[in-house]
Design a protein around this motif. Sequence first.
Motif, PDB file in Angstrom:
ATOM      1  N   PRO A 148       1.164  -1.092  -0.404  1.00  0.00           N
ATOM      2  CA  PRO A 148       0.292   0.183   0.154  1.00  0.00           C
ATOM      3  C   PRO A 148       0.771   1.147  -0.377  1.00  0.00           C
ATOM      4  O   PRO A 148       1.967   1.195   0.179  1.00  0.00           O
ATOM      5  N   GLU A 149       0.112   2.192  -0.272  1.00  0.00           N
ATOM      6  CA  GLU A 149       1.036   3.690  -0.677  1.00  0.00           C
ATOM      7  C   GLU A 149       0.559   4.010   0.571  1.00  0.00           C
ATOM      8  O   GLU A 149      -1.266   4.269   0.478  1.00  0.00           O
ATOM      9  N   PHE A 150       1.034   5.508   1.332  1.00  0.00           N
ATOM     10  CA  PHE A 150       1.208   6.188   2.137  1.00  0.00           C
ATOM     11  C   PHE A 150       1.036   7.723   2.130  1.00  0.00           C
ATOM     12  O   PHE A 150       1.643   8.559   2.587  1.00  0.00           O
ATOM     13  N   LEU A 151       1.570   7.846   0.289  1.00  0.00           N
ATOM     14  CA  LEU A 151       2.063   9.751   0.642  1.00  0.00           C
ATOM     15  C   LEU A 151       1.641  10.384   0.629  1.00  0.00           C
ATOM     16  O   LEU A 151      -0.118  10.011   0.551  1.00  0.00           O
ATOM     17  N   LYS A 152       1.375  11.564   1.089  1.00  0.00           N
ATOM     18  CA  LYS A 152       0.199  12.451   1.454  1.00  0.00           C
ATOM     19  C   LYS A 152       0.782  13.324   0.334  1.00  0.00           C
ATOM     20  O   LYS A 152       1.678  14.230  -0.707  1.00  0.00           O
ATOM     21  N   GLU A 153      -0.568  14.251  -0.537  1.00  0.00           N
ATOM     22  CA  GLU A 153      -0.505  15.028  -1.366  1.00  0.00           C
ATOM     23  C   GLU A 153       0.217  16.511  -1.040  1.00  0.00           C
ATOM     24  O   GLU A 153       0.149  16.604   0.062  1.00  0.00           O
ATOM     25  N   GLY A 253     -12.785  19.683   9.107  1.00  0.00           N
ATOM     26  CA  GLY A 253     -13.555  17.859   9.247  1.00  0.00           C
ATOM     27  C   GLY A 253     -11.871  18.201   7.618  1.00  0.00           C
ATOM     28  O   GLY A 253     -11.244  18.603   7.437  1.00  0.00           O
ATOM     29  N   TYR A 254     -12.693  16.194   7.388  1.00  0.00           N
ATOM     30  CA  TYR A 254     -11.425  16.382   6.742  1.00  0.00           C
ATOM     31  C   TYR A 254     -11.409  15.919   4.951  1.00  0.00           C
ATOM     32  O   TYR A 254     -13.152  15.709   4.807  1.00  0.00           O
ATOM     33  N   GLY A 255     -11.196  16.075   4.257  1.00  0.00           N
ATOM     34  CA  GLY A 255     -11.437  16.736   2.381  1.00  0.00           C
ATOM     35  C   GLY A 255     -10.572  15.300   2.329  1.00  0.00           C
ATOM     36  O   GLY A 255      -9.947  14.244   2.818  1.00  0.00           O
TER      37      GLY A 255
END
Length: 429
Positions: A148-153, A253-255
Amino acid sequence: MKIACIGTGFVGVVTAAVFASLGNEVVGLDIDEKKIDSLRHGVVPFYEPGLQELLVKTQAEGHLTFTTSYELAISGADIVMIMVGTPSAADGTADLKYVYAASEAMAPYLKEGAIVIVKSTVPPGTNSKVHEIIERGTKVFFDIASVPEFLKEGTAVEDTLHPDRAVIGATNERTIATLTKLHESLTKNVVIVRPESAQMAKYAANVYLASRITFANQMADLCELNGADVQEVLAGIGQDKRIGTHYWYPGLGYGGSCFPKDVKEIAAYARTVGETESIFIAVDDLNEKRIPRLMEKYDKLVGGFAGKTVGILGLSFKPNTNDTRVAPSLKIVPWLIEHGAIVRATDPKAIDESKPLLPSSVTYVENAYEAVRGAHIAMLLIEWDEYKKLDLGKIAASMVAPKYFFDTRNQYDPAAVTAAGLQYKGIGR
Ligand code: UDX
């Protein structure tokens, strides 16, 4: 190593460029000719810091190429990474049609001993279906793993080059050895688990972080009622090593493209297996209601938005990206317009992306000072660097009474905002 990356969306392009930068021979594959054409010319079709440079560099070095041909990409590849999209189906679960289509299309070209990695976020158990589909189209021996990939934009290149860990879901010894070697140049923290656990770990990471944000938001709502400041509360608990101060700010909130979708998928999964008393279902529900509830509160505070001009700062879903998927602006701006407000909006990167998604009456301007010109209310939605150090005096001078400053990311000292002649309203303080 020869690597084929299927899917040149966000994760696909970043992963392809990073593995190419390590000296692997990487081919990026997509069925979208326009995307591939753009990438071939060294142009990333979205904004991500550092990616454009890495793409151009790895292409110039001859380590990265792009194609729309499965035959060209897959033939000879030691590793094939599936990184296609998994849109949400109507029942909230992940729609795996693109994963299956890619599996079918690659099968005839797989070389003996190839390793197929499923990097798309998929529910546990998906690999056996992928295996079955590929097996129908080939006679060679191949293995399937989940990484799995855990990168953040916004920090995707850095996250991929220096991940906290690599989770490798595989059972075959040779596959484990090959993938460990491939990932060891990125991190020494390689965690080997069974594929189902790797798939679940991806959901677990995102759902945990989304729950943490929801916790901060819920705590903020209570603080507003009793004179506490949520920032102080979080500072007060952050020194506990079990808790920590990171990734811990309340807001709208999260988006984004991952959290809302992954929480919904796990909530849908919980429902399908009969676990209806689930924290995952509650988190999803609370996040959905977050913005409507805040807007009701703001509406009361300003005595109704009808006829008032609102300056919106930040349209993307977070800083350093032009991605507007599940961005707060997409809920807030239409809400304001429906309630009679006049909206002036700005963003450093996401204006073009927002225009087709927002009501046509929105006026787009170049910067924060223009956005609040003649406005009764300023709303800071996204903590872009340039909105964190505004000249508050200049903001106040551009606005008209009652000059509300809604700091939905708690970026400012309330006293400094008040001293500048604005009415401060943060989150949970
Ligand atoms: C997330 C995960 O962090 C990443 O590991 C996974 O691979 C993909 O999903 P991303 O969507 O790029 O990455 O953004 P992230 O920075 O994690 O923020 C997600 C959302 O949470 C944003 O809307 C952000 O504003 C919000 N957020 C984040 C908070 O409200 N509070 C926080 O403390 C952190």
